[in-house]
Design a protein around this motif. Sequence first.
Motif, PDB file in Angstrom:
ATOM      1  N   CYS A 187       0.837  -1.201   0.000  1.00  0.00           N
ATOM      2  CA  CYS A 187       0.000   0.000   0.000  1.00  0.00           C
ATOM      3  C   CYS A 187       0.872   1.251   0.000  1.00  0.00           C
ATOM      4  N   ASP A 188       0.403   2.296  -0.636  1.00  0.00           N
ATOM      5  CA  ASP A 188       1.085   3.585  -0.702  1.00  0.00           C
ATOM      6  C   ASP A 188       0.280   4.570   0.146  1.00  0.00           C
ATOM      7  N   LEU A 189       0.761   4.833   1.365  1.00  0.00           N
ATOM      8  CA  LEU A 189       0.009   5.648   2.320  1.00  0.00           C
ATOM      9  C   LEU A 189       0.827   6.871   2.690  1.00  0.00           C
ATOM     10  N   PRO A 190       0.203   8.042   2.802  1.00  0.00           N
ATOM     11  CA  PRO A 190       0.945   9.266   3.143  1.00  0.00           C
ATOM     12  C   PRO A 190       1.237   9.326   4.642  1.00  0.00           C
ATOM     13  N   ASP A 191       2.260  10.052   4.995  1.00  0.00           N
ATOM     14  CA  ASP A 191       2.612  10.182   6.409  1.00  0.00           C
ATOM     15  C   ASP A 191       1.546  10.907   7.210  1.00  0.00           C
ATOM     16  N   ASP A 192       0.794  11.788   6.554  1.00  0.00           N
ATOM     17  CA  ASP A 192      -0.211  12.554   7.302  1.00  0.00           C
ATOM     18  C   ASP A 192      -1.603  11.920   7.270  1.00  0.00           C
ATOM     19  N   LEU A 193      -1.708  10.663   6.832  1.00  0.00           N
ATOM     20  CA  LEU A 193      -3.011   9.985   6.819  1.00  0.00           C
ATOM     21  C   LEU A 193      -3.519   9.864   8.255  1.00  0.00           C
ATOM     22  N   VAL A 194      -4.753  10.331   8.477  1.00  0.00           N
ATOM     23  CA  VAL A 194      -5.382  10.244   9.797  1.00  0.00           C
ATOM     24  C   VAL A 194      -6.383   9.092   9.790  1.00  0.00           C
ATOM     25  N   ILE A 195      -6.166   8.135  10.687  1.00  0.00           N
ATOM     26  CA  ILE A 195      -7.101   7.018  10.839  1.00  0.00           C
ATOM     27  C   ILE A 195      -7.545   6.975  12.290  1.00  0.00           C
ATOM     28  N   GLU A 196      -8.861   7.030  12.498  1.00  0.00           N
ATOM     29  CA  GLU A 196      -9.447   6.962  13.835  1.00  0.00           C
ATOM     30  C   GLU A 196     -10.366   5.740  13.888  1.00  0.00           C
ATOM     31  N   ILE A 197     -10.080   4.824  14.794  1.00  0.00           N
ATOM     32  CA  ILE A 197     -10.875   3.602  14.921  1.00  0.00           C
ATOM     33  C   ILE A 197     -11.337   3.484  16.371  1.00  0.00           C
ATOM     34  N   ASP A 198     -12.655   3.581  16.571  1.00  0.00           N
ATOM     35  CA  ASP A 198     -13.198   3.506  17.921  1.00  0.00           C
ATOM     36  C   ASP A 198     -13.319   2.058  18.391  1.00  0.00           C
ATOM     37  N   HIS A 199     -13.713   1.908  19.647  1.00  0.00           N
ATOM     38  CA  HIS A 199     -13.870   0.579  20.238  1.00  0.00           C
ATOM     39  C   HIS A 199     -14.886  -0.246  19.446  1.00  0.00           C
ATOM     40  N   GLY A 200     -14.528  -1.480  19.154  1.00  0.00           N
ATOM     41  CA  GLY A 200     -15.438  -2.385  18.452  1.00  0.00           C
ATOM     42  C   GLY A 200     -15.543  -2.147  16.965  1.00  0.00           C
ATOM     43  N   ALA A 201     -14.817  -1.160  16.455  1.00  0.00           N
ATOM     44  CA  ALA A 201     -14.844  -0.863  15.024  1.00  0.00           C
ATOM     45  C   ALA A 201     -13.701  -1.578  14.319  1.00  0.00           C
ATOM     46  N   SER A 209      -5.854  13.008   3.790  1.00  0.00           N
ATOM     47  CA  SER A 209      -7.100  12.241   3.877  1.00  0.00           C
ATOM     48  C   SER A 209      -7.333  11.730   5.297  1.00  0.00           C
ATOM     49  N   THR A 210      -8.608  11.511   5.623  1.00  0.00           N
ATOM     50  CA  THR A 210      -9.005  11.052   6.949  1.00  0.00           C
ATOM     51  C   THR A 210     -10.000   9.912   6.817  1.00  0.00           C
ATOM     52  N   ILE A 211      -9.821   8.871   7.646  1.00  0.00           N
ATOM     53  CA  ILE A 211     -10.784   7.766   7.720  1.00  0.00           C
ATOM     54  C   ILE A 211     -11.203   7.615   9.182  1.00  0.00           C
ATOM     55  N   GLN A 212     -12.494   7.802   9.436  1.00  0.00           N
ATOM     56  CA  GLN A 212     -13.053   7.623  10.774  1.00  0.00           C
ATOM     57  C   GLN A 212     -13.952   6.390  10.779  1.00  0.00           C
ATOM     58  N   VAL A 213     -13.711   5.495  11.733  1.00  0.00           N
ATOM     59  CA  VAL A 213     -14.572   4.324  11.888  1.00  0.00           C
ATOM     60  C   VAL A 213     -15.094   4.368  13.323  1.00  0.00           C
ATOM     61  N   HIS A 214     -16.336   4.756  13.460  1.00  0.00           N
ATOM     62  CA  HIS A 214     -16.907   4.967  14.786  1.00  0.00           C
ATOM     63  C   HIS A 214     -17.290   3.639  15.442  1.00  0.00           C
ATOM     64  N   ARG A 215     -17.647   3.733  16.692  1.00  0.00           N
ATOM     65  CA  ARG A 215     -17.949   2.567  17.514  1.00  0.00           C
ATOM     66  C   ARG A 215     -18.763   1.509  16.770  1.00  0.00           C
ATOM     67  N   GLY A 216     -18.197   0.300  16.685  1.00  0.00           N
ATOM     68  CA  GLY A 216     -18.911  -0.841  16.136  1.00  0.00           C
ATOM     69  C   GLY A 216     -18.991  -0.901  14.625  1.00  0.00           C
ATOM     70  N   ALA A 217     -18.584   0.160  13.947  1.00  0.00           N
ATOM     71  CA  ALA A 217     -18.758   0.231  12.494  1.00  0.00           C
ATOM     72  C   ALA A 217     -17.614  -0.475  11.762  1.00  0.00           C
ATOM     73  N   THR A 218     -17.766  -0.577  10.433  1.00  0.00           N
ATOM     74  CA  THR A 218     -16.764  -1.213   9.582  1.00  0.00           C
ATOM     75  C   THR A 218     -16.538  -0.361   8.345  1.00  0.00           C
ATOM     76  N   VAL A 219     -15.281  -0.181   7.984  1.00  0.00           N
ATOM     77  CA  VAL A 219     -14.933   0.358   6.671  1.00  0.00           C
ATOM     78  C   VAL A 219     -14.076  -0.688   5.977  1.00  0.00           C
ATOM     79  N   ALA A 220     -14.466  -1.077   4.780  1.00  0.00           N
ATOM     80  CA  ALA A 220     -13.730  -2.088   4.014  1.00  0.00           C
ATOM     81  C   ALA A 220     -13.343  -1.499   2.671  1.00  0.00           C
ATOM     82  N   ILE A 221     -12.047  -1.333   2.442  1.00  0.00           N
ATOM     83  CA  ILE A 221     -11.517  -0.789   1.188  1.00  0.00           C
ATOM     84  C   ILE A 221     -10.862  -1.944   0.441  1.00  0.00           C
TER      85      ILE A 221
END
Length: 462
Positions: A29-43, A57-69
């Motif tokens: 994967c080619d990811l930038p140093d400033d990529l913000v990833i926030e993953i809450d409990h159960g996500a 870029s920012t990816i937020q995955v809130h409580r219990g949720a799923t993001v699949a890329i």
Amino acid sequence: MTSTTSPAPSAAERLRAEHGTALTLGDDCDLPDDLVIEIDHGAHLTIGDRVSIRRGSTIQVHRGATVAIGADVAIGEHTFISAMAGIRIGDGAALSNMVDLHDHNHRPRTAANVPTGQLVPWASGFEAAPIMIGPGAILSNKVTVTAGVRIGANALVGANAVVSHSIAPDTVATGVPATSRRTFDGAPAPREDRRTLTVGFFGTSIMEHLEAFNAQMANQADLPEVGSKVTVEVWRQRGWVHRLALSLRAAWPHVGIDVRNFGEGGATSRDITGIVEADRATTGTDYDLVLLGCGINDVWRRFQNRMSEAVDLDEYTRHIHTMLSGLSGYSRRIVVVSETPFGPVEDPGTVTEMNAELARYNDAARTAASAHGALFLDVWGPFTAAARHLTPANAEGEDPGSLWSDGVHLTELGDTVLLQQAERFLAEHRIVEKLLDYPLLERDAALAAYGPLFARHRPAGS
């Protein structure tokens, strides 16, 4: 003096160390140093192999949720992805710069949602529904995708569009709201999770429309000889309901259309109420769309002097409210269809009286539909207008263009008038397009309802 300073960890190494098992990160994967990833409990966040994400870029995955890329996905600069239920981006999809994906909204600040009147932005809670972006789809600069939307495989969404309703595969869509502009012969791509709409019909013989069937009669390569005899093998439901189902399947080939026709010849509103209740008790089916129509037999039985079967207006009104109240609990959209008028089933004076009475029942159905948030399809006007212009029977009694076969049941021409009204109504209200969206649910309810859609994108047991 020789320096022993260790090289700075890569973005991938940093993210793995920060999020542990909450992040599944593929290779190369080619990811930038400033990529913000926030993953809450159960996500959980899954990023496939060879994914490229640009700076800011920012990816937020809130409580219990799923993001699949998926694999081979490209995400441009300053893109924002935020999930409270789930977001899936299919293999080979591309999100250009400043794309925004939010699968949730604030609920309105009603008294019920904020009983204490607390003045903080999150006091009313949230509602959510998944966003699904198909393999090979391309979202251009500054596209916004709202909760509950599916964007089909290979779809191309133009710059600055707001996608607030689902987009079919192999489609170019632009604008606010995004609207299909053209379709194309799409390249091969996986067609994941075929969406199925369940459509229920409850009514009389006008919906049931039985026809005799023999397989040889429908086989163009083996038609019986003229004058020969065939045996009726089965009764099949045809008429406008069958033709509408075919029309929907032809217009939406990427969608499953599961039609359940509970029309019953001779049924009054009293009978149809029982059919609706029995269906729910035995099958528990949830409907995306229900079309409900009754009343003609309620009136006709009185003019046939079959008084024990006749249903007066007050009882009819109670039945229609009972059915709508029940159906509203497990149907996303209900359309009440007015009854078609009586044709020449009796002498003209009696038919006029019958139609005046039936019009009162249709008015009651319209009022009930409004009270329950259902739509009302009025076919009475178009039906009578068509009947006025058709050629009457000639001196030999031949009827070249009647809407009725016997004054009540419809000919193919009558069925076509009804079909055209139904197709036009569905199109004007964009009913199918809106039903293809996932319904917005309260946040925790959305996690429970839509969780199974993302189970395979999470580690076992998470």
